[in-house]
Scaffold this active site. Structure first.
Site, PDB file in Angstrom:
ATOM      1  N   GLY A 103       0.840  -1.204   0.000  1.00 20.52           N
ATOM      2  CA  GLY A 103       0.000   0.000   0.000  1.00 20.52           C
ATOM      3  C   GLY A 103       0.866   1.241   0.000  1.00 20.52           C
ATOM      4  O   GLY A 103       2.022   1.191   0.368  1.00 20.52           O
ATOM      5  N   CYS A 104       0.313   2.346  -0.450  1.00 21.62           N
ATOM      6  CA  CYS A 104       1.062   3.587  -0.371  1.00 21.62           C
ATOM      7  C   CYS A 104       0.947   4.134   1.038  1.00 21.62           C
ATOM      8  O   CYS A 104       0.097   3.714   1.798  1.00 21.62           O
ATOM      9  CB  CYS A 104       0.522   4.603  -1.358  1.00 21.62           C
ATOM     10  SG  CYS A 104       0.994   4.195  -3.028  1.00 21.62           S
ATOM     11  N   ILE A 105       1.815   5.076   1.354  1.00 21.51           N
ATOM     12  CA  ILE A 105       1.856   5.546   2.742  1.00 21.51           C
ATOM     13  C   ILE A 105       1.336   6.979   2.819  1.00 21.51           C
ATOM     14  O   ILE A 105       1.756   7.800   2.033  1.00 21.51           O
ATOM     15  CB  ILE A 105       3.290   5.484   3.309  1.00 21.51           C
ATOM     16  CG1 ILE A 105       3.710   4.030   3.447  1.00 21.51           C
ATOM     17  CG2 ILE A 105       3.316   6.089   4.683  1.00 21.51           C
ATOM     18  CD1 ILE A 105       4.407   3.426   2.322  1.00 21.51           C
TER      19      ILE A 105
ATOM     20  N   THR B 199      -3.806   4.932   5.839  1.00 20.73           N
ATOM     21  CA  THR B 199      -3.128   3.726   5.350  1.00 20.73           C
ATOM     22  C   THR B 199      -2.842   2.694   6.436  1.00 20.73           C
ATOM     23  O   THR B 199      -2.792   1.513   6.149  1.00 20.73           O
ATOM     24  CB  THR B 199      -1.765   4.110   4.722  1.00 20.73           C
ATOM     25  OG1 THR B 199      -1.095   5.013   5.608  1.00 20.73           O
ATOM     26  CG2 THR B 199      -1.975   4.789   3.391  1.00 20.73           C
TER      27      THR B 199
END
Ligand SMILES: Cc1cc2nc3c(=O)[nH]c(=O)nc-3n(C[C@H](O)[C@H](O)[C@H](O)COP(=O)(O)OP(=O)(O)OC[C@H]3O[C@@H](n4cnc5c(N)ncnc54)[C@H](O)[C@@H]3O)c2cc1C
Lengths: 105, 422
Positions: A103-105, B199
């Site tokens: 996943g991107c942060i 996220t």
């Protein structure tokens, strides 16, 4: 770590069903994996994306995002969603036997 | 002969690097040149407050060259390409700069044109972004005129600068409409491609429940395909729709354009691949990257840029001395999250450790992942720290590059439930 059986072979997967070890994957497993995602037939275009996912993973150690798929795979984003309706990055990664894209942060 | 350091970009990272290295070397040992296309340094975290009229753009900009110490050569020009083999930078004005060491600090670029329809009908009329000074100022006027309807905050895709800023905007919008007495006439919706508000799981749960508490609807896994400004709706690739009267968009981000024109330098999105711990580029050993310009799996945030600056100063020094690089950058990020009504949360994390509850920097300190007035004051104070300590390259007391662990409550050591604690 859970295991699953595809094309008669046991493989290690994570809780969400993504392969932990991409070397356990064979092309023969793809149709079953696709069926699990609600994709009944794998067309040539599906295979183009699946092979692209594999080569990106080999080169970079992570699967591409949809945006990068659209820019570099030769398949436009619109069509990627027709091929993998529930999200091309995740679904194609699963069918291609590579871990869930970071996943991107 | 002095060695030649060229720094591309005179924003947060470029300014920090120039000032820190200038202190380290005499002018006869190292020449330092900073290139930026303009002379207007924006304190970007301040953009968040512009739409609500708390801050004006004029309050958060200063001349770039004034932030640089003596004996740093500032060049106001557009970088047009880097030749990594010849070790030269060509500028749009026609000049060429030679370098021994290059630091890339050109940040991230907004790409609203890459989303179908986004900059067509309604752009800067009912569709705005607060990520640019012009957008933030125009949005302030639009909000002042707004007296009810559907406000949608949409993150098109990641990565973006300061991934918490769109959430902060939503919380502040809730407070803003409440204070104007029209909150019941406004439907606020937060639309994200992620599967939650953020996220990382613990912080995502806390922030998702805060959205719920404030009556902000959360739409997840929405990958925006197009925007219909006339019809007032955003449409996802899988053909879901969210209607809006006012759209606050966070457009796609990419790296600087010249990166794409410089063979061997960047990736598909024009970010520059670099080692996660040393910040040395993958392209060449004498090219380093700081801040939003890199492809590192760290937040694109000023705090990250600041922590990277400490490690990178040391690594440029080691590189010039022919020593082995320091691999100690750990992905440390530290962000205040404004939640409205004079309060804020603080999160602190790195590559390995997700944001957790507890206190920063140690057991006694600012509360982590918990709403407090102290955190809000911290956020406001940060602007002065930015201009007076961070940019000049002074060490900020109590805030070091390596992430502190002593005040954090790990999920397995009996932490209070973050969601209910907030
Ligand atoms: C709305 C908003 C809120 C934010 N809030 C926070 C926050 O609360 N906390 C936090 O830590 N961070 C926050 N950030 C992020 C933070 O501002 C950035 O991460 C930080 O400024 C990155 O520094 P940088 O040096 O990489 O890039 P920048 O500071 O953006 O500098 C890049 C520079 O390169 C120049 N440049 C680019 N291309 C060229 C070219 N071709 N030629 C010449 N010059 C060029 C640009 O003009 C610019 O000056 C926020 C950002 C935004 C937009």
């Amino acid at each position: 770590m859970p295991t699953a059986t595809y094309a008669g072979t046991d493989v290690t997967v994570n809780d969400e069903g993504f392969f932990e070890d991409p070397t356990q994957w064979t092309e023969a497993m793809a149709p079953e994996l696709a069926a699990g995602e609600g994709i009944d037939t794998l067309t040539d275009r599906h295979w183009e994306v699946i092979r692209f996912m594999r080569s990106e993973y080999d080169a970079k150690g992570t699967g591409p995002t949809v945006r990068i798929l659209g820019k570099t795979s030769g398949v436009p984003v619109k069509e990627l969603y027709q091929l993998f309706p529930k999200g091309p990055a995740k679904q194609a990664a699963k069918v291609a036997g590579i871990p869930k894209p970071r996943g991107c942060i | 002969m002095p060695q030649r350091l060229v720094i591309l970009g005179g924003g947060t990272g470029g300014t920090i690097m120039a000032n820190r290295l200038r202190k380290h070397y005499g002018a006869d040992e190292l020449t330092i040149t900073v290139v930026d296309r303009d002379d207007t340094h924006v304190y970007q975290p301040g953009l968040l407050f512009v739409p609500f009229g708390h801050v004006h753009v004029g309050d958060i900009v200063r001349p770039r060259h004034r932030q640089l110490h003596h004996h740093i050569d500032f060049r106001e020009d557009e970088v047009s390409a880097v030749d990594i083999e010849a070790q030269t930078v060509s500028l749009a004005g026609g000049d060429t700069l030679d370098y021994d060491v290059l630091v890339i600090a050109t940040g991230a670029r907004l790409l609203p044109d890459e989303t179908e329809g986004l900059t067509d009908a309604g752009w800067m009329e009912r569709i705005f972004t607060f990520y640019t000074p012009e957008g933030a100022a125009a949005l302030a006027e639009a909000l002042a005129r707004f007296d009810g309807g559907r406000v949608v905050v949409n993150v098109v895709d990641l990565p973006i600068k300061c991934p918490v800023a769109p959430l902060e905007f939503s919380f502040l919008a809730d407070a803003y409409f409440t204070e104007r007495g029209i909150r019941d006439k406004v439907e606020l919706t937060y639309v994200t491609p992620l599967d939650g508000a953020f996220t990382k799981p613990v912080a995502s749960a806390t922030l998702s429940s805060m959205l719920g508490d404030k009556g902000i609807e959360l739409v997840t896994e929405f990958n925006t395909g197009s925007v219909d400004g006339d019809g007032g709706r955003i449409v996802s690739w899988d053909e879901r729709e969210v209607p809006f009267d006012l759209l606050v968009t966070i457009p796609l981000h990419g790296g600087a354009e010249y990166v794409g024109r410089s063979p061997g330098l960047g990736d598909e999105l024009d970010f520059v691949p670099a080692d996660e711990h040393t910040l040395q580029s993958k392209a060449k050993p004498n090219i380093f990257v700081i801040g939003d310009a890199s492809n590192l799996p760290a937040s694109k945030a000023g705090s990250v840029t600041h922590f990277e600056g400490e490690v990178l100063t040391e690594n440029v020094r080691r590189f010039l001395a022919g020593e082995e690089l320091d691999g100690s950058y750990d992905g440390h990020a530290n962000c205040f999250i404004e939640t409205g009504f004079g309060k804020a949360l603080l999160i602190d994390f790195n590559y390995e450790t997700e944001p957790l509850p507890g206190h920063f920097p140690a057991k006694v300190g600012m509360p982590l992942l918990k709403n407090s007035r102290l955190n809000h004051l911290g956020k406001l104070m940060f602007e002065s720290v930015y201009w007076h300590a961070l940019l000049p390259g002074r060490d900020v007391p109590g805030i070091a590059a390596a992430m502190p662990t002593s005040g954090k409550e790990h999920p397995d050591d009996d932490a209070p439930d973050a969601a209910t604690d907030a």
